[in-house]
Design an enzyme around this catalytic site. Structure first.
Site, PDB file in Angstrom:
ATOM      1  N   LYS A 128       0.818  -1.214   0.000  1.00 56.59           N
ATOM      2  CA  LYS A 128       0.000   0.000   0.000  1.00 56.59           C
ATOM      3  C   LYS A 128       0.856   1.270   0.000  1.00 56.59           C
ATOM      4  CE  LYS A 128      -4.244  -2.053   1.630  1.00 56.59           C
ATOM      5  NZ  LYS A 128      -3.732  -3.456   1.719  1.00 56.59           N
TER       6      LYS A 128
HETATM    7  C1  LIG Z   1      -4.233  -4.529   0.882  1.00 60.45           C
HETATM    8  C2  LIG Z   1      -3.407  -5.758   0.761  1.00 60.45           C
HETATM    9  C3  LIG Z   1      -3.707  -6.769  -0.186  1.00 60.45           C
HETATM   10  C4  LIG Z   1      -4.930  -6.718  -1.074  1.00 60.45           C
HETATM   11  O1  LIG Z   1      -4.867  -5.710  -2.069  1.00 60.45           O
HETATM   12  P1  LIG Z   1      -6.197  -5.206  -2.770  1.00 60.45           P
HETATM   13  O2  LIG Z   1      -5.782  -4.078  -3.635  1.00 60.45           O
HETATM   14  O3  LIG Z   1      -7.123  -4.781  -1.653  1.00 60.45           O
HETATM   15  O4  LIG Z   1      -6.758  -6.350  -3.545  1.00 60.45           O
HETATM   16  C5  LIG Z   1      -2.857  -7.857  -0.264  1.00 60.45           C
HETATM   17  N1  LIG Z   1      -1.785  -7.989   0.541  1.00 60.45           N
HETATM   18  C6  LIG Z   1      -1.462  -7.040   1.461  1.00 60.45           C
HETATM   19  C7  LIG Z   1      -0.269  -7.256   2.335  1.00 60.45           C
HETATM   20  C8  LIG Z   1      -2.254  -5.897   1.602  1.00 60.45           C
HETATM   21  O5  LIG Z   1      -1.931  -4.971   2.523  1.00 60.45           O
END
Ligand SMILES: *Cc1c(COP(=O)(O)O)cnc(C)c1O
Length: 494
Positions: free
Chosen positions: A112
């Site tokens: 993120k």
């Molecule tokens: C948010 C997140 C995901 C999922 O990503 P999306 O864009 O919500 O599908 C997968 N792995 C981690 C570690 C995350 O923080």
């Protein structure tokens, strides 16, 4: 040619990307989307000669074309510099005969960061026209709050207030938040559970009196939600950049079709891969990997999305989701922009809890998307296999994707698995997957034991928390949350 954005549920109102970024969500509840993306192909030969930052400028300029080239360059420079522990920002590394796209080298060690280092820069730039200050208000159950704090800290014209449920986040997650520096940040624990905190944040956003009293002081509340196009667009960059790295290393030749496998929750990450494909990246397949919350596996297999099902708490908590918001954009794109149909499906989801798409749409989705899911036990097995067979340490989310790929028949298509978190973020679960006993170990003890067991090193962003100073010791009640936001606005913006 200019790109405009409009709601996935109506094309009446066209807005610039700056407006879409500031508003976050369309007024009718739909998500912002642009048409004719395939008419703006990105030149792949150029991509393959450039580094991450140059590719970020190229992709952002194509999708956010009301920003000037100078603005884009400044945003990229501010977002992707020394904040990342890898010079390549998102390096691609081998794992057996597959590849890992490492998205976890940012300040909070999770994918993120890639989007949340950029969104604040874009917002700060977009607000310049109207001079208002933007206060981001976020409820977090752990990870997103810290990534948002790290992104907004110190960004001009913005502030951020993060609420988390007291006693309901891990020690390390709490320390990551309460040690966050920056004059424009506020962090507060709340007496309640995550739902209480989330509901109260929604009330704060819906409070018209509050909005007008803040407007009188030239301030506006906003969210750093994953449906914001300012979060989606930066994620398109690393698909192109990963491809460029593979071409440069000689692993593939220009034009080779590849497969990406994505650990999925809210469908933002994998949707960015689809947008990259529309912009000309040779993507054969996008594999949607889910944990035991396998609503997307069912949807992609059958065409029926049904959120009425048990919710499972898993060892990959960032993928514990029953309603994948960004899927709405895929429905728009594969229906050739049928806003009436999308509105109808979303209203069915709301009122009945499920919807079924027409078979032509399902066929289109299945032409590009594959899917699979992993239980916690299968996820643990994938962590063990990756370590024993390939000497690669995976986190619990990336391991879901590895398991799903391991179930697919191997073909000549190169496979790239998106690695979304550093394994040390989930030390306890990774340790127990490797067979170690974690009884009575706190977060730091688990990090130490994982380091000793594997001979790997925890990232400084996490190990430094041990001695970091606590800057935000405050706790409030649910009823006091609004006052916390108001005083944060006064303190930060006056
Ligand atoms: C948010 C997140 C995901 C999922 O990503 P999306 O864009 O919500 O599908 C997968 N792995 C981690 C570690 C995350 O923080």
């Amino acid at each position: 040619m200019s790109i405009f954005y409009h709601s996935t549920r109506s094309s009446n109102e066209l807005v610039t990307s700056k407006k879409a970024i500031l508003e976050g969500i369309a007024s009718d509840g739909g998500l912002f989307i642009a048409d004719g993306l395939a008419n703006h192909p990105i030149d792949l030969a150029t991509v393959c000669t450039q580094d991450f930052q140059a590719n970020a400028r190229l992709v952002l300029a194509a999708l956010l074309d009301d920003f000037t080239p100078e603005q884009i360059a400044e945003c990229v420079e501010a977002a992707y510099n020394t904040n990342f522990a890898s010079a390549q920002i998102t390096p691609v590394t081998p794992m057996g005969s597959d590849y890992l796209l490492e998205l976890f080298h940012g300040p909070t060690c999770a994918f993120k960061d890639i989007a949340l280092q950029m969104l604040p820069q874009l917002m700060s730039c977009a607000r310049e026209g109207d001079g208002r200050n933007v206060m981001i208000v976020t409820a977090t159950s752990g990870d997103t709050g810290k990534a948002a704090l790290a992104g907004f800290a110190g960004v001009a014209g913005t502030g951020i207030t993060v609420f988390y449920p007291a006693g309901k986040v891990s020690d390390i997650q709490r320390l990551q938040m309460v040690t966050q520096g920056g004059a424009n940040v506020e962090v507060c624990a709340v007496e309640g559970n995550f739902d209480d905190v989330q509901t109260q944040v929604k009330r704060i956003f819906a409070n018209r009196d509050l909005a007008s009293s803040l407007a009188a002081k030239k301030s506006v509340l906003s969210s750093a939600n994953s449906i914001n196009i300012g979060r989606l667009v930066p994620q398109v960059v690393y698909y192109f950049d990963a491809y460029a790295q593979l071409v440069r290393s000689g692993a593939i030749t220009l034009g080779t079709e590849v497969e990406f496998c994505v650990p999925t929750g809210n469908f933002g990450d994998v949707l960015a891969g689809y947008i990259a494909k529309l912009l000309g990246l040779p993507v054969k397949t996008l594999v949607v990997a889910s944990n035991k919350n396998d609503v997307l596996t069912d949807f992609i297999s059958t065409g029926t999305y049904n959120r009425i099902r048990p919710f499972h708490k898993t060892i990959s908590p960032s993928m514990d989701i029953l309603v994948s918001s960004n899927l709405e954009r895929l429905l728009y794109l594969v229906s050739d922009g049928d806003v009436e149909l999308v509105s109808h499906l979303m209203s069915d989801l709301d009122t009945k809890g499920s919807y079924t798409i027409p078979s032509e749409m399902l066929t289109r989705i299945q032409n590009t998307f594959a899917c699979g899911h992993a239980t916690d036990e299968q996820t643990r097995r994938a962590i063990r296999d990756a370590w024993e067979q390939d000497h690669v340490l995976l986190d619990t989310h990336t391991a879901v994707a590895r398991y799903v790929e391991s179930c697919r028949p191997r073909s000549a298509t190169p496979r790239i698995i998106l690695a979304t978190a550093n394994p040390y973020k989930f030390s306890a679960d990774v340790l127990s997957a490797l067979g170690a006993d974690t009884t009575d170990l706190d977060g730091f003890a688990c990090m130490d034991k994982l380091a000793t067991l594997t001979g790997t090193t925890p990232p400084a962003q996490l190990s430094n928390l041990r001695s970091a100073q606590i800057l935000h010791p405050n706790t409030c009640s649910v009823a006091q949350m609004q006052d916390v936001v108001v005083s944060a606005c006064e303190r930060i913006f006056s």
